[in-house]
Design an enzyme around this catalytic site. Structure first.
Site, PDB file in Angstrom:
ATOM      1  N   GLU A  65       0.822  -1.210   0.000  1.00  6.53           N
ATOM      2  CA  GLU A  65       0.000   0.000   0.000  1.00  6.53           C
ATOM      3  C   GLU A  65       0.861   1.268   0.000  1.00  6.53           C
ATOM      4  O   GLU A  65       0.585   2.206  -0.741  1.00  6.53           O
ATOM      5  CB  GLU A  65      -0.915   0.030   1.236  1.00  6.53           C
ATOM      6  CG  GLU A  65      -1.722   1.311   1.293  1.00  6.53           C
ATOM      7  CD  GLU A  65      -2.655   1.410   2.477  1.00  6.53           C
ATOM      8  OE1 GLU A  65      -2.578   0.554   3.376  1.00  6.53           O
ATOM      9  OE2 GLU A  65      -3.457   2.346   2.482  1.00  6.53           O
ATOM     10  N   ASP A  92      -0.784  -5.203   2.932  1.00  4.09           N
ATOM     11  CA  ASP A  92      -1.196  -4.042   3.715  1.00  4.09           C
ATOM     12  C   ASP A  92      -0.412  -4.102   5.022  1.00  4.09           C
ATOM     13  O   ASP A  92      -0.642  -4.968   5.861  1.00  4.09           O
ATOM     14  CB  ASP A  92      -2.709  -4.063   3.976  1.00  4.09           C
ATOM     15  CG  ASP A  92      -3.198  -2.715   4.482  1.00  4.09           C
ATOM     16  OD1 ASP A  92      -2.381  -1.986   5.095  1.00  4.09           O
ATOM     17  OD2 ASP A  92      -4.390  -2.395   4.283  1.00  4.09           O
ATOM     18  N   ILE A  94      -0.192  -2.159   7.712  1.00  4.50           N
ATOM     19  CA  ILE A  94      -1.101  -2.039   8.876  1.00  4.50           C
ATOM     20  C   ILE A  94      -2.489  -1.810   8.298  1.00  4.50           C
ATOM     21  O   ILE A  94      -2.717  -0.788   7.641  1.00  4.50           O
ATOM     22  CB  ILE A  94      -0.786  -0.842   9.803  1.00  4.50           C
ATOM     23  CG1 ILE A  94       0.659  -0.869  10.310  1.00  4.50           C
ATOM     24  CG2 ILE A  94      -1.768  -0.819  10.978  1.00  4.50           C
ATOM     25  CD1 ILE A  94       1.014   0.300  11.257  1.00  4.50           C
ATOM     26  N   ASP A  95      -3.392  -2.730   8.486  1.00  5.96           N
ATOM     27  CA  ASP A  95      -4.779  -2.477   8.105  1.00  5.96           C
ATOM     28  C   ASP A  95      -5.522  -2.135   9.392  1.00  5.96           C
ATOM     29  O   ASP A  95      -5.605  -2.976  10.304  1.00  5.96           O
ATOM     30  CB  ASP A  95      -5.413  -3.689   7.413  1.00  5.96           C
ATOM     31  CG  ASP A  95      -6.779  -3.319   6.884  1.00  5.96           C
ATOM     32  OD1 ASP A  95      -6.885  -2.329   6.143  1.00  5.96           O
ATOM     33  OD2 ASP A  95      -7.764  -3.997   7.257  1.00  5.96           O
ATOM     34  N   THR A  97      -5.097   1.458  10.502  1.00  3.37           N
ATOM     35  CA  THR A  97      -4.193   2.505  11.013  1.00  3.37           C
ATOM     36  C   THR A  97      -4.926   3.457  11.962  1.00  3.37           C
ATOM     37  O   THR A  97      -4.346   3.905  12.948  1.00  3.37           O
ATOM     38  CB  THR A  97      -3.555   3.269   9.827  1.00  3.37           C
ATOM     39  OG1 THR A  97      -2.770   2.345   9.092  1.00  3.37           O
ATOM     40  CG2 THR A  97      -2.657   4.406  10.291  1.00  3.37           C
ATOM     41  N   ASP A 219      -6.345  -4.326   0.935  1.00  4.35           N
ATOM     42  CA  ASP A 219      -7.300  -4.491   2.041  1.00  4.35           C
ATOM     43  C   ASP A 219      -7.966  -5.866   1.991  1.00  4.35           C
ATOM     44  O   ASP A 219      -8.363  -6.404   3.023  1.00  4.35           O
ATOM     45  CB  ASP A 219      -8.442  -3.463   1.946  1.00  4.35           C
ATOM     46  CG  ASP A 219      -7.976  -2.015   1.921  1.00  4.35           C
ATOM     47  OD1 ASP A 219      -7.244  -1.615   2.839  1.00  4.35           O
ATOM     48  OD2 ASP A 219      -8.349  -1.291   0.975  1.00  4.35           O
TER      49      ASP A 219
HETATM   50  C1  IPD Z   1      -8.698   1.000   6.075  1.00  2.00           C
HETATM   51  C2  IPD Z   1      -9.345  -0.006   6.970  1.00  2.00           C
HETATM   52  C3  IPD Z   1     -10.761   0.403   7.276  1.00  2.00           C
HETATM   53  C4  IPD Z   1     -11.573   0.574   6.018  1.00  2.00           C
HETATM   54  C5  IPD Z   1     -10.899   1.569   5.109  1.00  2.00           C
HETATM   55  C6  IPD Z   1      -9.469   1.129   4.797  1.00  2.00           C
HETATM   56  P1  IPD Z   1      -6.031   1.309   6.374  1.00  2.00           P
HETATM   57  O1  IPD Z   1      -7.370   0.604   5.740  1.00  2.00           O
HETATM   58  O2  IPD Z   1      -9.376  -1.290   6.382  1.00  2.00           O
HETATM   59  O3  IPD Z   1     -11.420  -0.585   8.047  1.00  2.00           O
HETATM   60  O4  IPD Z   1     -12.861   1.021   6.355  1.00  2.00           O
HETATM   61  O5  IPD Z   1     -11.646   1.610   3.915  1.00  2.00           O
HETATM   62  O6  IPD Z   1      -8.848   2.096   3.984  1.00  2.00           O
HETATM   63  O7  IPD Z   1      -6.021   2.711   5.849  1.00  2.00           O
HETATM   64  O8  IPD Z   1      -6.157   1.275   7.840  1.00  2.00           O
HETATM   65  O9  IPD Z   1      -4.977   0.454   5.805  1.00  2.00           O
HETATM   66 CA    CA Z   2      -6.111  -1.087   4.503  1.00  2.00          CA
HETATM   67 CA    CA Z   3      -2.802   0.230   5.560  1.00  2.26          CA
END
Ligand code: IPD
Ligand code: CA
Ligand code: CA
Length: 270
Positions: A65, A92, A94-95, A97, A219
């Protein structure tokens, strides 16, 4: 060691590093908007994962990402190219963040492998619960060594749903319309702040279904193979099969898939 074992080991190490920085000071930046955050820990995690994959597999392709394939058409073009590769790692770092930044649990490391566009392995690690989810094509889905499967609830009114609030404002607005549509029809709705974690929860039967508009392949990739291997169904919001370009997703135990699709909004079926 095979691809899956390497991915598990890397995800565990990245997760431990991230968790060790929870609640400490670090630099946070906003990307496209105040919803869209990145920290130096996201970048450090991606660098660590990338270096470890490249050490093992110098000839493989890496899509993370944060290193960004660019955006818009440039991204689609690069993903088209990458999806033809024999080994594409999709990461990803950190999913979730926002959870991390707000000093809350509910963030994960997500690593998937695709071979010529087909998902072959996926790992999602939650360092706060120490849950390691993984799946490999034709081999099933597991958490910490225990086989998992989707729930068998077949009525929406008995189903606990998950969703997210995407960074893209238009996608967020459409998702909220669906939330309005679904809220009176299901048991309840959670938004846990990590798409990957919620997909892992569908695979393990905690959630019956999940939807979100405007996601990216990092994601979704690992979570999708988990759900497929756990017996569930993943499509876009128009009901077409998932592929690496899918942005608007419905993931379910299969039994409640059609009622979920019936509540999706046609406005941004890309
Ligand atoms: C997000 C998370 C969040 C989702 C957002 C994503 P990130 O990813 O998965 O739950 O609702 O659409 O962008 O930015 O924390 O990698
Ligand atoms: Ca994500
Ligand atoms: Ca992320």
């Amino acid at each position: 060691m095979n691809h899956l074992e390497i991915a598990k080991r890397i995800a565990r190490d990245a997760g431990a590093m991230i968790k060790s920085r929870l609640g400490t000071s670090y630099v946070t930046d906003e990307k496209s908007s105040s919803f869209d955050l990145v920290t130096e820990i996201d970048r450090a995690s991606e660098l660590m994962i990338r270096q470890r994959i490249e050490e093992q597999y110098p000839e493989h392709t890496f899509l993370g990402e944060e290193e960004s394939f660019g955006s818009g058409e440039r991204f689609v073009g690069r993903l088209e190219q990458a999806s033809a590769e024999p080994f594409l790692w999709i990461v990803d770092p950190i999913d979730g963040t926002s959870n991390f930044v707000h000093n809350m649990p509910g963030f994960t490391v997500s690593i998937a492998l695709a071979c010529r566009g087909e998902l072959t392995a996926g790992v999602i690690y939650d360092p706060c619960s120490d849950e390691m989810y993984w799946a490999a094509k034709g081999q099933g889905a597991f958490v910490n060594g225990k086989r998992i499967s989707v729930s068998n609830v077949d009525r929406l009114e008995q189903t606990l749903l998950g969703t997210g609030f995407p960074t893209d404002e238009r996608a967020r607005a459409v998702g909220v319309e669906c939330l309005g549509e679904l809220s009176g029809k299901c048991r309840s709705i959670r938004s846990l702040g990590s798409a990957a974690l919620q997909l892992a929860y569908v695979a393990s039967g905690k959630l019956g279904a999940y939807w979100e508009y405007g996601l990216n392949v990092w994601d979704t990739a690992a979570g999708v193979i988990l759900i497929q291997e756990a017996g569930g169904t993943v499509t876009d919001t128009a009901g077409r099969p998932f592929d690496l370009f899918t942005k608007n997703i419905v993931a379910s135990n299969g039994f409640v898939h059609q009622p979920m699709l019936a509540c999706m909004q046609p406005t941004i079926h890309a």
